[in-house]
Design a protein around this motif. Structure first.
Motif, PDB file in Angstrom:
ATOM      1  N   GLY B  15      40.480  39.199  45.959  1.00  0.00           N
ATOM      2  CA  GLY B  15      39.713  38.811  44.772  1.00  0.00           C
ATOM      3  C   GLY B  15      38.478  37.997  45.125  1.00  0.00           C
ATOM      4  O   GLY B  15      37.398  38.198  44.545  1.00  0.00           O
ATOM      5  N   ALA B 122      50.893  40.386  46.491  1.00  0.00           N
ATOM      6  CA  ALA B 122      52.270  40.816  46.729  1.00  0.00           C
ATOM      7  C   ALA B 122      53.236  39.726  46.314  1.00  0.00           C
ATOM      8  O   ALA B 122      52.845  38.588  46.046  1.00  0.00           O
ATOM      9  CB  ALA B 122      52.451  41.118  48.213  1.00  0.00           C
ATOM     10  N   LEU B 166      56.271  37.305  58.194  1.00  0.00           N
ATOM     11  CA  LEU B 166      56.168  36.020  57.490  1.00  0.00           C
ATOM     12  C   LEU B 166      57.285  35.064  57.910  1.00  0.00           C
ATOM     13  O   LEU B 166      57.071  33.851  58.019  1.00  0.00           O
ATOM     14  CB  LEU B 166      56.183  36.242  55.971  1.00  0.00           C
ATOM     15  CG  LEU B 166      55.735  35.064  55.118  1.00  0.00           C
ATOM     16  CD1 LEU B 166      54.320  34.622  55.448  1.00  0.00           C
ATOM     17  CD2 LEU B 166      55.833  35.401  53.635  1.00  0.00           C
ATOM     18  N   LEU B 273      51.112  43.936  36.347  1.00  0.00           N
ATOM     19  CA  LEU B 273      49.929  44.363  35.586  1.00  0.00           C
ATOM     20  C   LEU B 273      49.700  45.872  35.687  1.00  0.00           C
ATOM     21  O   LEU B 273      49.333  46.508  34.699  1.00  0.00           O
ATOM     22  CB  LEU B 273      48.696  43.581  36.049  1.00  0.00           C
ATOM     23  CG  LEU B 273      48.573  42.194  35.395  1.00  0.00           C
ATOM     24  CD1 LEU B 273      47.555  41.336  36.127  1.00  0.00           C
ATOM     25  CD2 LEU B 273      48.182  42.317  33.928  1.00  0.00           C
ATOM     26  N   GLY B 311      48.413  44.070  46.318  1.00  0.00           N
ATOM     27  CA  GLY B 311      48.951  44.633  45.079  1.00  0.00           C
ATOM     28  C   GLY B 311      48.866  46.148  45.040  1.00  0.00           C
ATOM     29  O   GLY B 311      49.562  46.801  44.269  1.00  0.00           O
ATOM     30  N   ILE B 452      53.190  39.272  29.749  1.00  0.00           N
ATOM     31  CA  ILE B 452      53.835  39.307  31.067  1.00  0.00           C
ATOM     32  C   ILE B 452      54.065  37.903  31.625  1.00  0.00           C
ATOM     33  O   ILE B 452      54.583  37.744  32.720  1.00  0.00           O
ATOM     34  CB  ILE B 452      53.039  40.153  32.093  1.00  0.00           C
ATOM     35  CG1 ILE B 452      51.651  39.566  32.344  1.00  0.00           C
ATOM     36  CG2 ILE B 452      52.961  41.604  31.677  1.00  0.00           C
ATOM     37  CD1 ILE B 452      51.043  40.040  33.649  1.00  0.00           C
TER      38      ILE B 452
HETATM   39  C1  FAD Z   1      54.659  33.820  49.158  1.00  0.00           C
HETATM   40  C2  FAD Z   1      53.786  34.541  50.122  1.00  0.00           C
HETATM   41  C3  FAD Z   1      53.258  33.870  51.216  1.00  0.00           C
HETATM   42  C4  FAD Z   1      52.426  34.529  52.114  1.00  0.00           C
HETATM   43  N1  FAD Z   1      51.935  33.823  53.184  1.00  0.00           N
HETATM   44  C5  FAD Z   1      51.164  34.470  54.092  1.00  0.00           C
HETATM   45  C6  FAD Z   1      50.658  33.781  55.243  1.00  0.00           C
HETATM   46  O1  FAD Z   1      50.898  32.585  55.408  1.00  0.00           O
HETATM   47  N2  FAD Z   1      49.926  34.489  56.143  1.00  0.00           N
HETATM   48  C7  FAD Z   1      49.651  35.808  55.966  1.00  0.00           C
HETATM   49  O2  FAD Z   1      48.976  36.409  56.800  1.00  0.00           O
HETATM   50  N3  FAD Z   1      50.094  36.485  54.892  1.00  0.00           N
HETATM   51  C8  FAD Z   1      50.855  35.846  53.961  1.00  0.00           C
HETATM   52  N4  FAD Z   1      51.327  36.532  52.873  1.00  0.00           N
HETATM   53  C9  FAD Z   1      50.978  37.945  52.708  1.00  0.00           C
HETATM   54  C10 FAD Z   1      49.857  38.066  51.674  1.00  0.00           C
HETATM   55  O3  FAD Z   1      50.290  39.023  50.712  1.00  0.00           O
HETATM   56  C11 FAD Z   1      48.532  38.512  52.237  1.00  0.00           C
HETATM   57  O4  FAD Z   1      48.270  38.095  53.511  1.00  0.00           O
HETATM   58  C12 FAD Z   1      47.345  38.088  51.360  1.00  0.00           C
HETATM   59  O5  FAD Z   1      47.506  36.824  50.763  1.00  0.00           O
HETATM   60  C13 FAD Z   1      47.118  39.152  50.314  1.00  0.00           C
HETATM   61  O6  FAD Z   1      45.922  38.889  49.653  1.00  0.00           O
HETATM   62  P1  FAD Z   1      45.645  39.408  48.181  1.00  0.00           P
HETATM   63  O7  FAD Z   1      44.246  38.996  47.871  1.00  0.00           O
HETATM   64  O8  FAD Z   1      45.994  40.819  48.068  1.00  0.00           O
HETATM   65  O9  FAD Z   1      46.654  38.622  47.227  1.00  0.00           O
HETATM   66  P2  FAD Z   1      47.145  37.120  47.128  1.00  0.00           P
HETATM   67  O10 FAD Z   1      46.655  36.308  48.234  1.00  0.00           O
HETATM   68  O11 FAD Z   1      48.596  37.211  46.900  1.00  0.00           O
HETATM   69  O12 FAD Z   1      46.440  36.593  45.785  1.00  0.00           O
HETATM   70  C14 FAD Z   1      46.833  37.032  44.498  1.00  0.00           C
HETATM   71  C15 FAD Z   1      46.489  35.972  43.487  1.00  0.00           C
HETATM   72  O13 FAD Z   1      46.693  36.506  42.180  1.00  0.00           O
HETATM   73  C16 FAD Z   1      47.161  35.493  41.340  1.00  0.00           C
HETATM   74  N5  FAD Z   1      47.866  36.113  40.190  1.00  0.00           N
HETATM   75  C17 FAD Z   1      48.885  37.013  40.225  1.00  0.00           C
HETATM   76  N6  FAD Z   1      49.254  37.350  38.967  1.00  0.00           N
HETATM   77  C18 FAD Z   1      48.449  36.653  38.124  1.00  0.00           C
HETATM   78  C19 FAD Z   1      48.337  36.576  36.701  1.00  0.00           C
HETATM   79  N7  FAD Z   1      49.124  37.291  35.865  1.00  0.00           N
HETATM   80  N8  FAD Z   1      47.405  35.735  36.169  1.00  0.00           N
HETATM   81  C20 FAD Z   1      46.596  35.003  36.990  1.00  0.00           C
HETATM   82  N9  FAD Z   1      46.657  35.048  38.333  1.00  0.00           N
HETATM   83  C21 FAD Z   1      47.571  35.864  38.903  1.00  0.00           C
HETATM   84  C22 FAD Z   1      48.042  34.650  42.227  1.00  0.00           C
HETATM   85  O14 FAD Z   1      48.095  33.317  41.763  1.00  0.00           O
HETATM   86  C23 FAD Z   1      47.332  34.733  43.586  1.00  0.00           C
HETATM   87  O15 FAD Z   1      46.512  33.621  43.812  1.00  0.00           O
HETATM   88  C24 FAD Z   1      52.140  35.901  51.937  1.00  0.00           C
HETATM   89  C25 FAD Z   1      52.673  36.582  50.846  1.00  0.00           C
HETATM   90  C26 FAD Z   1      53.486  35.925  49.936  1.00  0.00           C
HETATM   91  C27 FAD Z   1      54.043  36.689  48.777  1.00  0.00           C
END
Ligand code: FAD
Ligand code: FES
Lengths: 106, 467
Positions: B15, B122, B166, B273, B311, B452
């Motif tokens: 994002g 995720a 992880l 979503l 996602g 949701i």
């Molecule tokens: C708990 C967890 C810890 C992780 N830690 C690591 C790590 O330390 N190192 C690593 O390499 N990978 C980690 N990962 C893997 C992680 O999925 C990816 O590395 C990376 O963060 C994915 O990026 P992204 O932008 O797709 O989503 P994300 O980084 O997951 O960002 C998604 C964002 O969407 C927001 N969101 C979701 N639904 C809603 C809603 N309905 N309304 C408003 N906001 C919403 C969330 O608050 C979040 O901030 C972790 C995954 C999880 C689930």
């Protein structure tokens, strides 16, 4: 259950849980503040009344549902703790239509 | 009401990168996220750690610290940003603007957007073992979240159980922080190297990721934390909270004391979503989860709604950034944004990078296969945590003729609780698929309805008069 790494720059936040005065650090979620203060469970289930505690800390499991300042069903892991907050354990399923709540009590 | 060219949901790597890129093209951007700070899961609380707990950056590691520059770039991009704001509904007609409803500070705000990018990331795969509802049993990500946001850590004896990068990362972060870990119960099935080997040549394109993985494994090996291999039959035991953990390791029974047991079996796309708007999904057999079907531009089957990051399918943070960049450039093209002189070259570059980053996935999927026992579950183990529905009950519903999760929901209330099936959806699909001898695609998933996220009466009441 949980301990804290040294945090020299943290600001203390004062709130109550079930009427008891507790201290957290600024920036804690309500769920983290409770775990940090040694609170073992923060809600009971509507069906069997068993004790539950937060599972995911990221908004997906809803095990952290709690009453904050009189409003039930808040996700404790997504709300930042603030000075003066009144937090209560969520017992069963508040705010659900009565028939469901009754069913839960059986 | 707020109007914007592009609304992005989720301020993780995908994002933030999409927002910064879209701003460069001249689009107006609104980014909404339920966390108080940008960063998503990987870089959670990055700004606070930089300003208030810089010492913690050392043990959280270089990949975490790298988030500071990303958050800075996003903050400087000129994107409108709503933190601590929860999206609870998305209405996405095929033609015309999309409407997003957001609970923010006790009121609901309405957003009209020409395009929407879902970057919601995720979640960890739920791990339904006996005793997983006991207080003291959490996911690895939950403990890592507390460490990143609050510097909180579980008191000894602490046991980690599961499989995947992880888990490895968190064990190493704990060790580096001086947090004692009693044991790692590694559920990876025997033969990881042999399973990975055929995928190695292709994976070498992603050598950076491979090197990091290797370094983590070496760090765990030299940490002195006892590791039990080939773990099965994991159980959490205790009266009011977890006291002991039992399992078999290489066929031998192991029993350990624990006040905290952390579980992890990989991450899966957060489906809420994409399911809510009814876009098409397909089962990914290697990762045992559903993915939204996306075009190579990142668009879902619902026109004007795009997905970037984990996602849309698990790729990790660098891949998430690239899919965010690609989607933003494609959206800018579609909306006719003006400043897009080098867009095509940039898309080609981003696609090349993405290919290298995705090249390691088949190797990782083969080495750390998702649990094969979830679809076989039976007996008392709670599958739906909210409504306390057991695996046996789900099998019973299948025997009584429930063809899919929505009928099982009607029979059992599984998936009707506050989490709306986030914690039981995959398990119920897998058990029904097993019971009926069908593929998960034929079984399907819960229908997701708004809201949701829990909305208070006040937030609903404030809807019409919004802003
Ligand atoms: C708990 C967890 C810890 C992780 N830690 C690591 C790590 O330390 N190192 C690593 O390499 N990978 C980690 N990962 C893997 C992680 O999925 C990816 O590395 C990376 O963060 C994915 O990026 P992204 O932008 O797709 O989503 P994300 O980084 O997951 O960002 C998604 C964002 O969407 C927001 N969101 C979701 N639904 C809603 C809603 N309905 N309304 C408003 N906001 C919403 C969330 O608050 C979040 O901030 C972790 C995954 C999880 C689930
Ligand atoms: S702890 Fe899982 S939703 Fe808050």
């Amino acid at each position: 259950m949980f301990r804290r790494l040294p945090e020299p720059r943290a600001r203390a936040v004062h709130f109550t849980f079930e009427g008891e005065a507790l201290t957290a650090h600024s920036g804690d979620s309500v769920a983290a503040a409770l775990l940090g203060a040694g609170i073992g469970h923060s809600r009971t289930t509507p069906r069997s009344g068993t004790a539950r505690a937060p599972y995911c800390m990221m908004g997906v499991c809803f095990e952290c549902l709690i009453e904050i300042d009189g409003v039930a069903n808040r996700q404790g892991c997504l709300v930042e703790v603030r000075d003066g907050m009144t937090v209560r354990r969520q017992q069963g399923a508040p705010g659900l239509p009565e028939d469901l709540a009754d069913e839960g009590g059986k | 009401m707020t109007s914007t060219d592009l609304a992005i949901i989720g301020a993780g790597p995908a994002g933030m990168e999409a927002a910064a890129t879209a701003r460069e093209t001249g689009l107006s951007v609104l980014l909404i996220d339920e966390q108080p700070e940008p960063g998503g899961q990987i870089w959670r609380a990055i700004e606070r750690n930089v300003s208030e707990r810089p010492d913690n950056l050392a043990f959280l590691g270089p990949d975490y610290a790298a988030g500071a520059a990303k958050a800075e770039r996003f903050r400087a991009s000129g994107a409108n940003y709503w933190p601590s704001a929860m999206v609870w509904h998305l209405d996405s007609p095929e033609d015309g603007d999309k409407t997003i409803l957001v609970a923010w500070d006790g009121v609901t705000r309405q957003v009209q957007a020409r395009s929407v990018l879902l970057a919601t990331g995720a979640m960890e795969r739920p791990v339904p073992i006996p005793g997983w509802t006991l207080p003291g049993v959490m996911s690895i990500g939950a403990a890592q979240t507390m460490l990143k946001s609050s510097g909180l850590y579980p008191q000894a004896p602490l046991v980690l159980a599961g499989s995947g990068p992880l888990l490895l990362l968190f064990a190493v972060q704990c060790h580096a922080a001086g947090i004692p870990v009693s044991a790692v119960l590694d559920t990876t099935p025997p033969g990881a190297m042999m399973r990975g080997l055929p995928h190695l040549p292709k994976a070498l394109l992603g050598w950076r990721t491979l090197l990091k993985g290797r370094r983590l494994m070496q760090a765990l090996a030299s940490s002195g934390i006892p590791v039990y291999r080939h773990v099965r039959n994991l159980e959490a035991l205790g009266a009011d909270s977890v006291e002991r953990v039992r399992c078999t390791s290489d066929g031998q029974t192991v029993e350990l004391e624990a006040t905290t047991l952390l579980l992890h079996e990989g991450v899966v796309p957060n489906p809420q979503l994409t399911r809510l708007i009814g876009c098409e999904h397909r089962w990914n057999a290697a990762q045992r989860c559903f993915h939204p079907v996306l075009s190579d531009r990142g668009e879902t089957s619902v026109p004007g709604v795009f997905v970037a990051g984990d996602g849309g399918g698990i790729g990790g943070a660098p891949a998430a950034e690239n899919t965010g960049r690609i989607a933003a450039l494609e959206i800018a093209e579609e909306l006719g944004a003006v400043n897009r002189p080098s867009g095509d070259i940039e898309i080609v570059k981003a696609r090349d990078n993405l290919r290298a980053q995705m090249a390691v996935r088949p190797l990782l999927d083969a080495m750390y296969p998702p649990p094969d026992w979830i679809g076989k579950l039976d007996g008392d183990v709670p599958v739906c945590r909210c409504e306390e529905v057991s695996a046996r009950a789900v099998r019973g519903a299948a025997a009584d003729g429930a063809p899919g999760p929505n009928q099982a929901k009607a029979f059992l209330r599984a998936g009707m609780g506050p989490c709306q099936g986030r914690m039981c959806g995959l398990t119920v699909t897998e058990i029904l698929a097993d019971a009926h001898g069908k593929e998960p695609d034929a079984i399907g998933y819960y229908r997701i309805r708004p809201p949701i996220k829990p909305v208070t009466v006040g937030e609903l009441a404030a809807l019409d008069g919004a802003d």
